[in-house]
Design a protein around this motif. Structure first.
Motif, PDB file in Angstrom:
ATOM      1  N   GLN A  39       0.844  -1.196   0.000  1.00  4.94           N
ATOM      2  CA  GLN A  39       0.000   0.000   0.000  1.00  4.94           C
ATOM      3  C   GLN A  39       0.875   1.240   0.000  1.00  4.94           C
ATOM      4  O   GLN A  39       1.867   1.319   0.728  1.00  4.94           O
ATOM      5  CB  GLN A  39      -0.913  -0.011   1.228  1.00  4.94           C
ATOM      6  N   THR A  40       0.479   2.211  -0.806  1.00  2.00           N
ATOM      7  CA  THR A  40       1.118   3.523  -0.820  1.00  2.00           C
ATOM      8  C   THR A  40       0.104   4.555  -0.354  1.00  2.00           C
ATOM      9  O   THR A  40      -1.113   4.316  -0.434  1.00  2.00           O
ATOM     10  CB  THR A  40       1.637   3.871  -2.219  1.00  2.00           C
ATOM     11  N   LEU A  81       9.250 -13.151   1.198  1.00  2.38           N
ATOM     12  CA  LEU A  81       9.054 -12.498  -0.094  1.00  2.38           C
ATOM     13  C   LEU A  81      10.423 -12.042  -0.571  1.00  2.38           C
ATOM     14  O   LEU A  81      11.028 -11.148   0.024  1.00  2.38           O
ATOM     15  CB  LEU A  81       8.106 -11.301   0.021  1.00  2.38           C
ATOM     16  N   GLN A  82      10.898 -12.669  -1.627  1.00  2.00           N
ATOM     17  CA  GLN A  82      12.169 -12.290  -2.227  1.00  2.00           C
ATOM     18  C   GLN A  82      11.896 -11.312  -3.354  1.00  2.00           C
ATOM     19  O   GLN A  82      11.182 -11.638  -4.303  1.00  2.00           O
ATOM     20  CB  GLN A  82      12.903 -13.522  -2.754  1.00  2.00           C
ATOM     21  N   MET A  83      12.457 -10.130  -3.227  1.00  2.48           N
ATOM     22  CA  MET A  83      12.213  -9.076  -4.212  1.00  2.48           C
ATOM     23  C   MET A  83      13.542  -8.721  -4.875  1.00  2.48           C
ATOM     24  O   MET A  83      14.469  -8.255  -4.192  1.00  2.48           O
ATOM     25  CB  MET A  83      11.612  -7.846  -3.526  1.00  2.48           C
ATOM     26  N   ASN A  84      13.605  -8.937  -6.165  1.00  3.46           N
ATOM     27  CA  ASN A  84      14.811  -8.644  -6.937  1.00  3.46           C
ATOM     28  C   ASN A  84      14.522  -7.553  -7.969  1.00  3.46           C
ATOM     29  O   ASN A  84      13.371  -7.277  -8.282  1.00  3.46           O
ATOM     30  CB  ASN A  84      15.301  -9.902  -7.648  1.00  3.46           C
ATOM     31  N   ASP A  90       8.110   0.168  -6.652  1.00  7.16           N
ATOM     32  CA  ASP A  90       7.849  -0.865  -5.659  1.00  7.16           C
ATOM     33  C   ASP A  90       7.815  -0.303  -4.241  1.00  7.16           C
ATOM     34  O   ASP A  90       7.498  -1.032  -3.294  1.00  7.16           O
ATOM     35  CB  ASP A  90       8.931  -1.960  -5.727  1.00  7.16           C
ATOM     36  N   THR A  91       8.148   0.957  -4.101  1.00  8.23           N
ATOM     37  CA  THR A  91       8.124   1.592  -2.786  1.00  8.23           C
ATOM     38  C   THR A  91       6.713   1.539  -2.218  1.00  8.23           C
ATOM     39  O   THR A  91       5.753   1.972  -2.860  1.00  8.23           O
ATOM     40  CB  THR A  91       8.589   3.054  -2.895  1.00  8.23           C
ATOM     41  N   ALA A  92       6.588   0.981  -1.024  1.00  8.69           N
ATOM     42  CA  ALA A  92       5.276   0.810  -0.398  1.00  8.69           C
ATOM     43  C   ALA A  92       5.457   0.236   0.998  1.00  8.69           C
ATOM     44  O   ALA A  92       6.542  -0.199   1.374  1.00  8.69           O
ATOM     45  CB  ALA A  92       4.398  -0.120  -1.223  1.00  8.69           C
ATOM     46  N   LEU A  93       4.365   0.224   1.712  1.00 14.07           N
ATOM     47  CA  LEU A  93       4.289  -0.507   2.973  1.00 14.07           C
ATOM     48  C   LEU A  93       3.790  -1.903   2.623  1.00 14.07           C
ATOM     49  O   LEU A  93       2.715  -2.046   2.025  1.00 14.07           O
ATOM     50  CB  LEU A  93       3.342   0.197   3.937  1.00 14.07           C
ATOM     51  N   THR A 121       5.713  -3.578   6.843  1.00 16.01           N
ATOM     52  CA  THR A 121       7.122  -3.201   6.863  1.00 16.01           C
ATOM     53  C   THR A 121       7.390  -2.333   5.634  1.00 16.01           C
ATOM     54  O   THR A 121       6.944  -2.655   4.533  1.00 16.01           O
ATOM     55  CB  THR A 121       8.040  -4.442   6.913  1.00 16.01           C
ATOM     56  N   GLN A 122       8.077  -1.228   5.843  1.00  9.61           N
ATOM     57  CA  GLN A 122       8.272  -0.251   4.773  1.00  9.61           C
ATOM     58  C   GLN A 122       9.424  -0.661   3.866  1.00  9.61           C
ATOM     59  O   GLN A 122      10.520  -0.983   4.339  1.00  9.61           O
ATOM     60  CB  GLN A 122       8.550   1.136   5.367  1.00  9.61           C
ATOM     61  N   VAL A 123       9.162  -0.590   2.573  1.00  7.83           N
ATOM     62  CA  VAL A 123      10.193  -0.792   1.552  1.00  7.83           C
ATOM     63  C   VAL A 123      10.295   0.490   0.743  1.00  7.83           C
ATOM     64  O   VAL A 123       9.288   0.966   0.212  1.00  7.83           O
ATOM     65  CB  VAL A 123       9.848  -1.979   0.635  1.00  7.83           C
TER      66      VAL A 123
END
Length: 127
Positions: A39-40, A81-84, A90-93, A121-123
């Motif tokens: 979510q943003t 969750l592996q994010m490459n 992709d910035t979001a909570l 968790t914030q990315v």
């Protein structure tokens, strides 16, 4: 008491990778579908992917295909969750959720079909 706790978020440069973790307690982990949402500000929470009780992954967000994947460790009651190849968009909570039942279908991309949620968790991906 059920608890769902995410971790692993942070700040990363575009093109980098992060691995999020989600640990669930107080429930029978093997019996729950697990989902990742994000979510943003000002937008609705959207389903990213779902992983069934058998470990099958259904990706709902087209833009993450080929870049994100998930896995679950039944012994640790933990979802990953592996994010490459991360992108600024992709910035979001990021939220983890647990839903009763075994399958991931189209309905599971909705928040409605999950019973328990983490705090997020914030990315943040910088360009």
């Amino acid at each position: 008491q059920v608890q769902v706790v995410e971790s692993g978020g942070g700040l990363v440069q575009a093109g980098g990778s992060l691995r999020l973790s989600c640990t669930a307690s107080g429930l029978s982990f093997d019996d729950y579908v697990m989902g990742w949402f994000r979510q943003t500000p000002g937008k609705e929470r959207e389903g990213v992917l779902c992983i069934s009780t058998s470990g099958s992954i259904t990706i709902y967000k087209e833009s993450v295909k080929g870049r994100f994947t998930a896995s679950r460790d039944y012994a640790k009651n933990t979802l990953y969750l592996q994010m490459n190849s991360l992108k600024p968009e992709d910035t979001a909570l990021y939220y983890c959720a647990a839903g009763r039942g075994g399958r991931c279908d189209l309905a599971r991309r909705s928040t409605t079909w999950y019973n328990y949620w983490g705090q997020g968790t914030q990315v943040t991906v910088s360009s």
